[in-house]
Write a protein that holds these residues in place. Structure first.
Motif, PDB file in Angstrom:
ATOM      1  N   ASP A 155     -50.525  19.299 -34.985  1.00 12.51           N
ATOM      2  CA  ASP A 155     -49.261  18.747 -35.446  1.00 12.51           C
ATOM      3  C   ASP A 155     -49.464  17.568 -36.383  1.00 12.51           C
ATOM      4  O   ASP A 155     -48.586  17.254 -37.193  1.00 12.51           O
ATOM      5  CB  ASP A 155     -48.382  18.339 -34.262  1.00 12.51           C
ATOM      6  CG  ASP A 155     -49.110  17.462 -33.255  1.00 12.51           C
ATOM      7  OD1 ASP A 155     -48.886  16.238 -33.244  1.00 12.51           O
ATOM      8  OD2 ASP A 155     -49.912  18.005 -32.469  1.00 12.51           O
ATOM      9  N   ILE A 181     -50.109  26.514 -35.357  1.00 13.29           N
ATOM     10  CA  ILE A 181     -49.967  25.066 -35.235  1.00 13.29           C
ATOM     11  C   ILE A 181     -50.004  24.718 -33.748  1.00 13.29           C
ATOM     12  O   ILE A 181     -49.070  25.020 -33.006  1.00 13.29           O
ATOM     13  CB  ILE A 181     -48.650  24.571 -35.861  1.00 13.29           C
ATOM     14  CG1 ILE A 181     -48.573  24.969 -37.339  1.00 13.29           C
ATOM     15  CG2 ILE A 181     -48.524  23.055 -35.695  1.00 13.29           C
ATOM     16  CD1 ILE A 181     -47.215  24.694 -37.967  1.00 13.29           C
ATOM     17  N   ASN A 183     -49.279  22.375 -31.444  1.00 11.61           N
ATOM     18  CA  ASN A 183     -48.482  21.154 -31.346  1.00 11.61           C
ATOM     19  C   ASN A 183     -48.649  20.542 -29.961  1.00 11.61           C
ATOM     20  O   ASN A 183     -47.929  20.885 -29.026  1.00 11.61           O
ATOM     21  CB  ASN A 183     -47.014  21.473 -31.636  1.00 11.61           C
ATOM     22  CG  ASN A 183     -46.131  20.235 -31.585  1.00 11.61           C
ATOM     23  OD1 ASN A 183     -46.607  19.122 -31.334  1.00 11.61           O
ATOM     24  ND2 ASN A 183     -44.844  20.421 -31.813  1.00 11.61           N
ATOM     25  N   LEU A 201     -41.923  22.525 -36.296  1.00 12.62           N
ATOM     26  CA  LEU A 201     -43.022  22.691 -37.237  1.00 12.62           C
ATOM     27  C   LEU A 201     -43.173  24.126 -37.733  1.00 12.62           C
ATOM     28  O   LEU A 201     -43.743  24.351 -38.800  1.00 12.62           O
ATOM     29  CB  LEU A 201     -44.321  22.196 -36.597  1.00 12.62           C
ATOM     30  CG  LEU A 201     -44.288  20.750 -36.079  1.00 12.62           C
ATOM     31  CD1 LEU A 201     -45.662  20.353 -35.524  1.00 12.62           C
ATOM     32  CD2 LEU A 201     -43.854  19.785 -37.171  1.00 12.62           C
ATOM     33  N   TYR A 202     -42.680  25.094 -36.967  1.00 13.09           N
ATOM     34  CA  TYR A 202     -42.780  26.491 -37.397  1.00 13.09           C
ATOM     35  C   TYR A 202     -41.939  26.763 -38.646  1.00 13.09           C
ATOM     36  O   TYR A 202     -42.104  27.784 -39.314  1.00 13.09           O
ATOM     37  CB  TYR A 202     -42.364  27.435 -36.267  1.00 13.09           C
ATOM     38  CG  TYR A 202     -40.903  27.386 -35.896  1.00 13.09           C
ATOM     39  CD1 TYR A 202     -40.000  28.288 -36.459  1.00 13.09           C
ATOM     40  CD2 TYR A 202     -40.425  26.454 -34.984  1.00 13.09           C
ATOM     41  CE1 TYR A 202     -38.654  28.257 -36.124  1.00 13.09           C
ATOM     42  CE2 TYR A 202     -39.086  26.409 -34.644  1.00 13.09           C
ATOM     43  CZ  TYR A 202     -38.207  27.303 -35.217  1.00 13.09           C
ATOM     44  OH  TYR A 202     -36.872  27.249 -34.884  1.00 13.09           O
ATOM     45  N   LYS A 214     -41.669  29.813 -32.834  1.00 14.83           N
ATOM     46  CA  LYS A 214     -42.141  28.846 -31.836  1.00 14.83           C
ATOM     47  C   LYS A 214     -42.478  29.604 -30.565  1.00 14.83           C
ATOM     48  O   LYS A 214     -41.780  30.545 -30.187  1.00 14.83           O
ATOM     49  CB  LYS A 214     -41.075  27.796 -31.543  1.00 14.83           C
ATOM     50  CG  LYS A 214     -41.519  26.705 -30.576  1.00 14.83           C
ATOM     51  CD  LYS A 214     -40.376  25.747 -30.263  1.00 14.83           C
ATOM     52  CE  LYS A 214     -39.993  24.928 -31.472  1.00 14.83           C
ATOM     53  NZ  LYS A 214     -38.975  23.889 -31.138  1.00 14.83           N
ATOM     54  N   GLU A 244     -45.938  28.240 -34.062  1.00 16.02           N
ATOM     55  CA  GLU A 244     -46.046  26.889 -33.506  1.00 16.02           C
ATOM     56  C   GLU A 244     -46.171  27.014 -31.999  1.00 16.02           C
ATOM     57  O   GLU A 244     -45.220  27.414 -31.320  1.00 16.02           O
ATOM     58  CB  GLU A 244     -44.824  26.044 -33.864  1.00 16.02           C
ATOM     59  CG  GLU A 244     -44.880  24.645 -33.248  1.00 16.02           C
ATOM     60  CD  GLU A 244     -43.583  23.866 -33.375  1.00 16.02           C
ATOM     61  OE1 GLU A 244     -43.497  22.767 -32.797  1.00 16.02           O
ATOM     62  OE2 GLU A 244     -42.639  24.372 -34.042  1.00 16.02           O
ATOM     63  N   LYS A 246     -46.298  25.232 -28.674  1.00 16.65           N
ATOM     64  CA  LYS A 246     -46.018  23.948 -28.023  1.00 16.65           C
ATOM     65  C   LYS A 246     -46.947  23.809 -26.824  1.00 16.65           C
ATOM     66  O   LYS A 246     -46.807  24.506 -25.821  1.00 16.65           O
ATOM     67  CB  LYS A 246     -44.555  23.878 -27.585  1.00 16.65           C
ATOM     68  CG  LYS A 246     -43.569  23.774 -28.726  1.00 16.65           C
ATOM     69  CD  LYS A 246     -43.742  22.474 -29.521  1.00 16.65           C
ATOM     70  CE  LYS A 246     -43.405  21.230 -28.715  1.00 16.65           C
ATOM     71  NZ  LYS A 246     -41.987  21.136 -28.317  1.00 16.65           N
TER      72      LYS A 246
END
Length: 331
Positions: A155, A181, A183, A201-202, A214, A244, A246
């Protein structure tokens, strides 16, 4: 055989033991660092195991992976020799990079693992370049393949300019690359909320026309499902895609980070309620794939194996002094 999110029982157990192996390996690495046997920077993957192992469910022969300096976990998930990884951490001749790369610069060409990169986001244009090579070979009948590249970034890295240059080229040329990503919310110590105007962020690839999703990076099945869909998207010639994940790292950014920017209560809550390994273990037990006793047996066996790996690394030879001059310049 009963299926679990399109995975058989043996695959689920293997995913569990792979994640547990990464966790125990990284815990041992942290211990050896504390003993002064690992020097320099050392970034542990503890807490993020479901991302690497889940994404690898969609990988097949010929695919490549590339990541940042938090690389031990992904390298192990790619099937690299754990003894070579541990020996590299200790700077030994038997290490996967002959003791020259250390924690942040690991490499395994046989497994198509292209690093381990110490410069923030440097791996993103490189991963994009590997995807370009795959497409060039396919389009020019040099090597008919549907290989894809799994390019991991954090991130913090997602705010680097070279990331967007890579996104633009990947979309323009419809390159077969999955950008993951990871994150884990805090980069080097600054929360996403304080560093990103858009915290989803996606969505960062939208201006380049890149589809993004995500996924719960603490849920192995969620990652595996998203990985399969993303891989199919790329293999079908639709260009790049962003996932993304998480997730959450339990330790500091590196071993030298006291992580005072977050509370102990927050970390403990994640460990107790969202741990990816414990969640998968409970799923395995609840669905009678394996018993609690069997899972504990896996853990004991893995701990013994990790100790053997640590012993091997500690007893391995140091590189010769003249190795300073090899692999530096090629005429």
């Amino acid at each position: 055989m009963e299926k679990h999110n399109n995975l058989g029982k043996e695959q689920v157990v293997k995913a569990y033991t792979d994640m547990l192996f990464i966790r125990r390996f990284e815990e041992k690495a942290g211990q050896l660092y504390g003993m002064g046997l690992i020097e320099g920077f050392c970034h542990l993957y503890i807490g993020q195991e479901a991302v690497a192992v889940g994404m690898q469910q969609a990988a097949k022969s010929g695919d490549s992976s590339i990541t940042s300096y938090r690389d031990h976990g992904l390298m192990l998930a790619c099937g690299a020799d754990a003894k070579g990884v541990m020996a590299e951490l200790l700077g030994k001749k038997s290490g996967c990079s002959q003791g020259k790369g250390g924690s942040m610069h690991m490499f395994d060409v046989e497994k198509n693992f292209f690093g381990g990169h110490g410069i923030v986001a440097a791996q993103v244009p490189i991963g994009t370049g590997i995807a370009f090579a795959n497409k060039y070979k396919r389009d020019n009948n040099i090597n008919k393949n549907d290989n894809i590249v799994f390019t991991y970034l954090g991130d913090g890295a997602v705010n680097q300019g070279q990331v967007y240059e890579a996104f633009n080229m990947a979309s323009l040329w419809k390159l077969p690359v999955v950008y993951i990503i990871e994150n884990n919310e805090y980069a080097m110590g600054t929360s996403v909320e304080r560093s990103a105007a858009v915290t989803d962020l996606y969505k960062r690839g939208e201006s380049c026309g890149i589809l993004g999703h995500k996924v719960d990076g603490m849920d192995f099945f969620a990652v595996a499902t998203a990985a399969a869909e993303a891989a199919e998207h790329c293999r079908s010639g639709n260009g790049p895609i962003i996932l993304e994940a998480k997730t959450y790292r339990y330790r500091g950014h590196s071993m030298s980070d006291p992580a005072k920017y977050r509370s102990k209560k927050e970390v403990e809550y994640i460990k107790e309620n969202k741990d990816p390994i414990e969640s998968l273990k409970q799923y395995i037990i609840d669905n009678k794939i394996a018993s609690d006793e069997e899972c504990n047996k896996y853990d004991r066996e893995i701990r013994n194996t990790i100790q053997e790996i640590a012993n091997f690394a500690q007893n391995s030879e140091e590189p010769a002094l003249d190795e300073l001059w090899t692999d530096v310049y090629k005429s």
